[in-house]
Structure formats: C-alpha cells, structure tokens
Write an enzyme that holds these catalytic residues in place. Structure first.
Site, PDB file in Angstrom:
ATOM      1  N   CYS A  81    -103.577 -18.511 -91.813  1.00 39.56           N
ATOM      2  CA  CYS A  81    -104.718 -19.390 -91.532  1.00 39.56           C
ATOM      3  C   CYS A  81    -105.998 -18.572 -91.291  1.00 39.56           C
ATOM      4  O   CYS A  81    -105.968 -17.526 -90.654  1.00 39.56           O
ATOM      5  CB  CYS A  81    -104.408 -20.258 -90.313  1.00 39.56           C
ATOM      6  SG  CYS A  81    -105.711 -21.456 -89.976  1.00 39.56           S
ATOM      7  N   CYS A 129    -108.158 -18.963 -83.693  1.00 41.89           N
ATOM      8  CA  CYS A 129    -107.624 -19.535 -82.450  1.00 41.89           C
ATOM      9  C   CYS A 129    -106.815 -18.453 -81.705  1.00 41.89           C
ATOM     10  O   CYS A 129    -105.808 -17.971 -82.241  1.00 41.89           O
ATOM     11  CB  CYS A 129    -106.747 -20.743 -82.760  1.00 41.89           C
ATOM     12  SG  CYS A 129    -107.542 -21.894 -83.906  1.00 41.89           S
ATOM     13  N   CYS A 167    -102.907 -18.505 -81.447  1.00 39.68           N
ATOM     14  CA  CYS A 167    -102.064 -18.957 -82.550  1.00 39.68           C
ATOM     15  C   CYS A 167    -101.415 -17.841 -83.380  1.00 39.68           C
ATOM     16  O   CYS A 167    -102.108 -16.996 -83.965  1.00 39.68           O
ATOM     17  CB  CYS A 167    -102.861 -19.864 -83.475  1.00 39.68           C
ATOM     18  SG  CYS A 167    -101.779 -20.615 -84.726  1.00 39.68           S
ATOM     19  N   CYS A 179     -93.304 -34.886 -87.495  1.00 39.53           N
ATOM     20  CA  CYS A 179     -94.653 -34.333 -87.570  1.00 39.53           C
ATOM     21  C   CYS A 179     -94.688 -33.099 -88.465  1.00 39.53           C
ATOM     22  O   CYS A 179     -93.950 -32.141 -88.245  1.00 39.53           O
ATOM     23  CB  CYS A 179     -95.125 -33.973 -86.159  1.00 39.53           C
ATOM     24  SG  CYS A 179     -96.797 -33.315 -86.149  1.00 39.53           S
ATOM     25  N   CYS A 191     -96.224 -38.225 -88.869  1.00 43.68           N
ATOM     26  CA  CYS A 191     -97.405 -37.615 -88.255  1.00 43.68           C
ATOM     27  C   CYS A 191     -97.753 -36.361 -89.038  1.00 43.68           C
ATOM     28  O   CYS A 191     -96.861 -35.707 -89.594  1.00 43.68           O
ATOM     29  CB  CYS A 191     -97.078 -37.263 -86.793  1.00 43.68           C
ATOM     30  SG  CYS A 191     -98.392 -36.358 -85.960  1.00 43.68           S
ATOM     31  N   CYS A 205    -103.229 -38.488 -81.913  1.00 44.47           N
ATOM     32  CA  CYS A 205    -102.460 -37.616 -81.026  1.00 44.47           C
ATOM     33  C   CYS A 205    -103.359 -36.438 -80.700  1.00 44.47           C
ATOM     34  O   CYS A 205    -103.688 -35.657 -81.600  1.00 44.47           O
ATOM     35  CB  CYS A 205    -101.193 -37.157 -81.765  1.00 44.47           C
ATOM     36  SG  CYS A 205    -100.273 -35.884 -80.891  1.00 44.47           S
ATOM     37  N   ARG A 239     -96.942 -36.071 -73.908  1.00 47.40           N
ATOM     38  CA  ARG A 239     -95.854 -35.265 -74.475  1.00 47.40           C
ATOM     39  C   ARG A 239     -95.753 -33.905 -73.806  1.00 47.40           C
ATOM     40  O   ARG A 239     -96.700 -33.120 -73.811  1.00 47.40           O
ATOM     41  CB  ARG A 239     -96.052 -35.093 -75.989  1.00 47.40           C
ATOM     42  CG  ARG A 239     -94.880 -34.375 -76.657  1.00 47.40           C
ATOM     43  CD  ARG A 239     -94.931 -34.395 -78.174  1.00 47.40           C
ATOM     44  NE  ARG A 239     -95.035 -35.742 -78.677  1.00 47.40           N
ATOM     45  CZ  ARG A 239     -96.025 -36.184 -79.450  1.00 47.40           C
ATOM     46  NH1 ARG A 239     -96.981 -35.368 -79.803  1.00 47.40           N
ATOM     47  NH2 ARG A 239     -96.054 -37.432 -79.862  1.00 47.40           N
TER      48      ARG A 239
HETATM   49  N1  SAM Z   1    -104.019 -25.996 -88.108  1.00 47.99           N
HETATM   50  C1  SAM Z   1    -103.977 -27.257 -87.514  1.00 47.99           C
HETATM   51  C2  SAM Z   1    -104.835 -27.348 -86.281  1.00 47.99           C
HETATM   52  O1  SAM Z   1    -105.239 -26.322 -85.746  1.00 47.99           O
HETATM   53  O2  SAM Z   1    -105.104 -28.470 -85.861  1.00 47.99           O
HETATM   54  C3  SAM Z   1    -102.581 -27.725 -87.178  1.00 47.99           C
HETATM   55  C4  SAM Z   1    -101.570 -26.767 -86.646  1.00 47.99           C
HETATM   56  S1  SAM Z   1    -101.916 -26.044 -85.061  1.00 47.99           S
HETATM   57  C5  SAM Z   1    -100.679 -24.802 -84.951  1.00 47.99           C
HETATM   58  C6  SAM Z   1    -101.470 -27.328 -83.924  1.00 47.99           C
HETATM   59  C7  SAM Z   1    -101.624 -27.066 -82.458  1.00 47.99           C
HETATM   60  O3  SAM Z   1    -100.600 -26.213 -81.990  1.00 47.99           O
HETATM   61  C8  SAM Z   1    -102.887 -26.373 -81.988  1.00 47.99           C
HETATM   62  O4  SAM Z   1    -103.976 -27.240 -81.893  1.00 47.99           O
HETATM   63  C9  SAM Z   1    -102.477 -25.890 -80.607  1.00 47.99           C
HETATM   64  O5  SAM Z   1    -102.824 -26.850 -79.639  1.00 47.99           O
HETATM   65  C10 SAM Z   1    -100.955 -25.745 -80.707  1.00 47.99           C
HETATM   66  N2  SAM Z   1    -100.531 -24.346 -80.578  1.00 47.99           N
HETATM   67  C11 SAM Z   1    -100.673 -23.367 -81.504  1.00 47.99           C
HETATM   68  N3  SAM Z   1    -100.189 -22.200 -81.045  1.00 47.99           N
HETATM   69  C12 SAM Z   1     -99.744 -22.417 -79.792  1.00 47.99           C
HETATM   70  C13 SAM Z   1     -99.159 -21.588 -78.799  1.00 47.99           C
HETATM   71  N4  SAM Z   1     -98.957 -20.287 -78.995  1.00 47.99           N
HETATM   72  N5  SAM Z   1     -98.798 -22.164 -77.628  1.00 47.99           N
HETATM   73  C14 SAM Z   1     -99.008 -23.483 -77.409  1.00 47.99           C
HETATM   74  N6  SAM Z   1     -99.570 -24.305 -78.311  1.00 47.99           N
HETATM   75  C15 SAM Z   1     -99.947 -23.784 -79.489  1.00 47.99           C
HETATM   76  C1  DTB Z   2     -98.866 -29.834 -80.343  1.00 53.26           C
HETATM   77  O1  DTB Z   2     -99.665 -30.228 -79.471  1.00 53.26           O
HETATM   78  N1  DTB Z   2     -97.976 -28.887 -80.176  1.00 53.26           N
HETATM   79  C2  DTB Z   2     -97.234 -28.633 -81.384  1.00 53.26           C
HETATM   80  C3  DTB Z   2     -97.775 -29.738 -82.335  1.00 53.26           C
HETATM   81  N2  DTB Z   2     -98.815 -30.342 -81.565  1.00 53.26           N
HETATM   82  C4  DTB Z   2     -98.204 -29.422 -83.679  1.00 53.26           C
HETATM   83  C5  DTB Z   2     -97.367 -27.242 -81.892  1.00 53.26           C
HETATM   84  C6  DTB Z   2     -96.943 -26.212 -80.876  1.00 53.26           C
HETATM   85  C7  DTB Z   2     -96.990 -24.892 -81.573  1.00 53.26           C
HETATM   86  C8  DTB Z   2     -96.473 -23.774 -80.704  1.00 53.26           C
HETATM   87  C9  DTB Z   2     -96.555 -22.476 -81.397  1.00 53.26           C
HETATM   88  C10 DTB Z   2     -95.729 -22.367 -82.637  1.00 53.26           C
HETATM   89  O2  DTB Z   2     -94.540 -22.747 -82.642  1.00 53.26           O
HETATM   90  O3  DTB Z   2     -96.235 -21.813 -83.636  1.00 53.26           O
HETATM   91 FE1  SF4 Z   3    -105.011 -22.165 -87.909  1.00 59.83          FE
HETATM   92 FE2  SF4 Z   3    -103.398 -21.881 -85.836  1.00 59.83          FE
HETATM   93 FE3  SF4 Z   3    -105.948 -22.437 -85.431  1.00 59.83          FE
HETATM   94 FE4  SF4 Z   3    -104.327 -24.334 -86.504  1.00 59.83          FE
HETATM   95  S1  SF4 Z   3    -104.192 -23.459 -84.447  1.00 59.83           S
HETATM   96  S2  SF4 Z   3    -106.393 -23.766 -87.175  1.00 59.83           S
HETATM   97  S3  SF4 Z   3    -102.956 -22.986 -87.684  1.00 59.83           S
HETATM   98  S4  SF4 Z   3    -105.124 -20.561 -86.374  1.00 59.83           S
END
Ligand code: SAM
Ligand code: DTB
Ligand code: SF4
Length: 338
Positions: free
Chosen positions: A54, A58, A61, A98, A130, A190, A262
């Site tokens: 990506c 973030c 992430c 989802c 979702c 959500c 959740r």
């Molecule tokens: N790329 C899309 C976005 O950013 O909306 C969808 C996927 S993103 C991985 C979905 C959500 O996962 C993020 O908004 C964040 O709240 C959560 N998330 C990602 N990495 C995480 C982590 N290490 N711990 C907890 N939540 C995480």
């Molecule tokens: C949300 O609030 N938590 C989920 C889902 N929406 C998409 C994602 C959590 C991701 C945790 C880090 C990972 O597994 O990559």
């Molecule tokens: Fe990309 Fe992760 Fe940010 Fe979603 S949360 S926009 S997957 S870097």
C-alpha cells in the site's frame, strides 16, 4: 433525556469516559441491555483480498509498502478463492464477511469490477457483505451499493488533532468524505479506530466525539487495540492495557447506544475474563477466525469455547434489515403519488 443523540459535547463525553471503571461498565451494561439482546454477539469474518504494497504511510500498518514488515505483496484474489473463504466463514457461524484491500483508494478499473463481482456472489450466500477498500467517491459507493454491499468499513482511527501524527498521506477530512459518500449510497457505515497510537485520553474522547456527533451514528464501531508490528513506526508503542480498552468500549456503548461495538484487533492479548469484561461493557461484535488481515487472531475453537462459557449467542445475518433495501423502500415511497 433521549439516549440517542448527536449533539454530544466533548465535556459530556469526557464526564462519561472519566467515571470510575466499574460504575462506567455498569452504566454501559444497562444501556446495552436497553438497546440490544444481551449476550448476542455478531461474528464477522475478515479476508485480505489484496495484501500489502500500500502507498499510504499509516504508522501502525504492516501493509504499507514503505515499512519492512515481512508482509508478502499479493495481487487481488480470484473470485472462486474468495467464495471458498466466504463459505467457510458462514459454516463457522459468521453473519458478516468483510473483504479488505490494502489500497489508498478504489480506482475504476478491472480490479474494482472483480470486487463488485465478489460482493454480488458473497451476497448470494446470505452473508452481510462488507468491504474496506480505502477511499471511495460517490459513484463508486453507489456501484458497491448496487452490487449488494451491506456495510463499508472506513475507520477514523483517532482524533482529528492526533491524525497527522500517525498518517500524513491523507487527511481526516478525506476519511470523513468517504464515510459521507458511503452513507449517501445507503450502505451501513462501519467506522471506529485504534487505541495505542500514542494518543492521549483527550484524543480518545475526541475520536468518540467525532463518531457520536455524526448525523447518523455508524451502525458498527470497531475498537481496535494496536497490534504492534515490527518494522512499522509504532512497533515499540506501549501496550494498551485492558482497562483502557474497556473504558473505550463502555463510553462508545453509552454515546452510541444503537451501534454494534466491535471488540476488534488486539483480542489475542486478552484473557477470557478480560474479554468477558469487554462484553459486559457493551461490546457485541467480534472478528472471528485465526487471522485478522495479516496478523493472528484467537483460534476459532477457543472463541467457540468462550461463547459456551460466557453463554454468548451468535447474531443472525440481516437481523437489523438491509440498509440498501431500506433506502430503496424510502426512495420508492418518496416517489409514490399522494
Ligand atoms: N486500506 C483500507 C483503509 O485504510 O481503510 C482498508 C484496510 S486497513 C488495514 C483497515 C483498518 O485496519 C485501518 O483503518 C486500521 O484501523 C486497522 N489496522 C491496520 N493495522 C492495524 C494494527 N496494526 N493494529 C490495529 N488495527 C490496525
Ligand atoms: C477494523 O477496524 N479492524 C480490522 C478491520 N476493521 C478491517 C483490521 C484489523 C487489522 C489488524 C492488522 C492486520 O491484521 O493486518
Ligand atoms: Fe494502506 Fe494500511 Fe493505511 Fe489501509 S491502513 S491505507 S492498507 S497503509
């Protein structure tokens, strides 16, 4: 006073957030009992349909291309593979499926066409479908709704003030715009956030204030505890303690009584007793399955055992109706001659 409000002040939310923990949990449990079937928990299953690579930054992430996290970049999954996973999720008791993509935003290309096919086909399995695909414009949200999408996940993650400390490649307003586009298309919203991003309690209150003052509260509010991943800038952040999670869940339950709260990422770090306290505080939804998107989640069997011990029951799909169909009914009523 009406419980369902969107005129909360930050001070009112702070007063709730700061209550002694057990009083707060009791207040939240009473609100929970008033608006939901106590002990009924919605089970969502997550599938990463497009993993890694990506472009965003973030800080939490593991899927951001710029951090060395060991996540393997994969192309968008094929429809048949997704359907196998959806079938398994349904057999395991999930009512919602989802699909997550590591995209900054949706683009109008063949990948999006394939996601729309996935939405249509998973819908036929009688699962609430979702997606979480990053930013979408009005037209893309409408196409998702037309394909039968039930809900769209788009987290605001933290407070408006703290956001730029965690993410610089997009703004808080970008997030709010996508949520507005999703809402306008009649899709269930959500949206929640993460605790453990180095934010203060004031930021946590600010995040809840943003959600609870939306014209319509998100139907689902995920509360994630940061899963620290090596290679990300937040890998060394202090671990979120369980009472902080309970406080966040309980406050969310009180300020958004009708929403599903959740208990999301971070469950692997919690004991059964700690999770029980989260359910008591108003959590009524979880992600089940051994994996979240890229990080581990409790084993399926351990969750089933937890449901048995705590007397929890999975919530059926579409128990709250279908938002797109509800919207279509409203639209057709608006056009009926009087
Ligand atoms: N790329 C899309 C976005 O950013 O909306 C969808 C996927 S993103 C991985 C979905 C959500 O996962 C993020 O908004 C964040 O709240 C959560 N998330 C990602 N990495 C995480 C982590 N290490 N711990 C907890 N939540 C995480
Ligand atoms: C949300 O609030 N938590 C989920 C889902 N929406 C998409 C994602 C959590 C991701 C945790 C880090 C990972 O597994 O990559
Ligand atoms: Fe990309 Fe992760 Fe940010 Fe979603 S949360 S926009 S997957 S870097």
């Amino acid at each position: 006073m009406n419980d369902i409000r969107n005129n909360w002040t930050r001070e009112e939310i702070a007063e709730i957030f700061d209550r002694p923990l057990l009083s707060l949990v009791l207040d939240a449990a009473m609100m929970h009992r008033k608006y939901h079937t106590f002990g009924e928990v919605q089970i969502s299953s997550l599938l990463s349909i497009k993993t890694g690579g990506c472009s965003e930054d973030c800080g939490y992430c593991p899927q951001a291309a710029r951090y060395q996290t060991g996540v393997k970049v994969e192309a968008l999954m094929q429809l048949d593979e997704v359907l196998v996973a959806a079938g398994k999720a349904k057999a395991g008791g999930a009512s919602r499926f989802c699909m997550g993509a590591a995209w900054r935003q949706v683009r109008d290309n063949s990948d999006f066409d394939r996601v729309l096919e996935m939405v249509k086909e998973v819908n036929k399995l009688d699962l609430e479908v979702c997606c979480t695909l990053g930013m979408v414009n009005e037209y893309q949200a409408q196409r998702l709704a037309d394909a039968g999408l039930y809900a769209y996940n788009h987290n605001i993650d933290t407070s408006a003030e703290h956001y730029h400390e965690v993410i610089t490649t997009r703004t808080y307003d970008d997030r709010l715009n996508t949520i507005a586009n999703v809402r306008k298309a009649g899709i269930s919203v959500c949206s929640g956030g993460i605790i453990g991003l180095g934010e203060t309690n004031d930021d946590r209150i600010g995040m809840l204030h943003t959600l609870a003052t939306m014209a319509m509260h998100p139907e689902s509010v995920p509360v994630n505890a940061l899963v620290p991943v090596e290679g990300t800038p937040l890998a060394e952040n202090k671990k979120v303690s369980f009472d902080e999670l309970v406080r966040m869940i309980a406050t969310a339950r009180i300020v958004m009584p009708n929403s599903a709260v959740r208990l999301s990422a971070g469950r692997l770090e919690l004991s059964l007793a700690e999770q029980a306290m989260c359910f008591m505080a108003g959590a009524n939804s979880i992600f089940a399955g051994d994996k979240l998107l890229t990080t581990p989640n409790p084993e399926f069997n351990a969750d089933m055992e937890m449901f048995r011990i705590l007397g929890l029951k999975p919530k059926a799909a579409f128990a709250d109706g279908h938002p797109v169909k509800r919207q279509a009914e409203v639209n057709s009523m608006e056009h009926e001659p009087c």
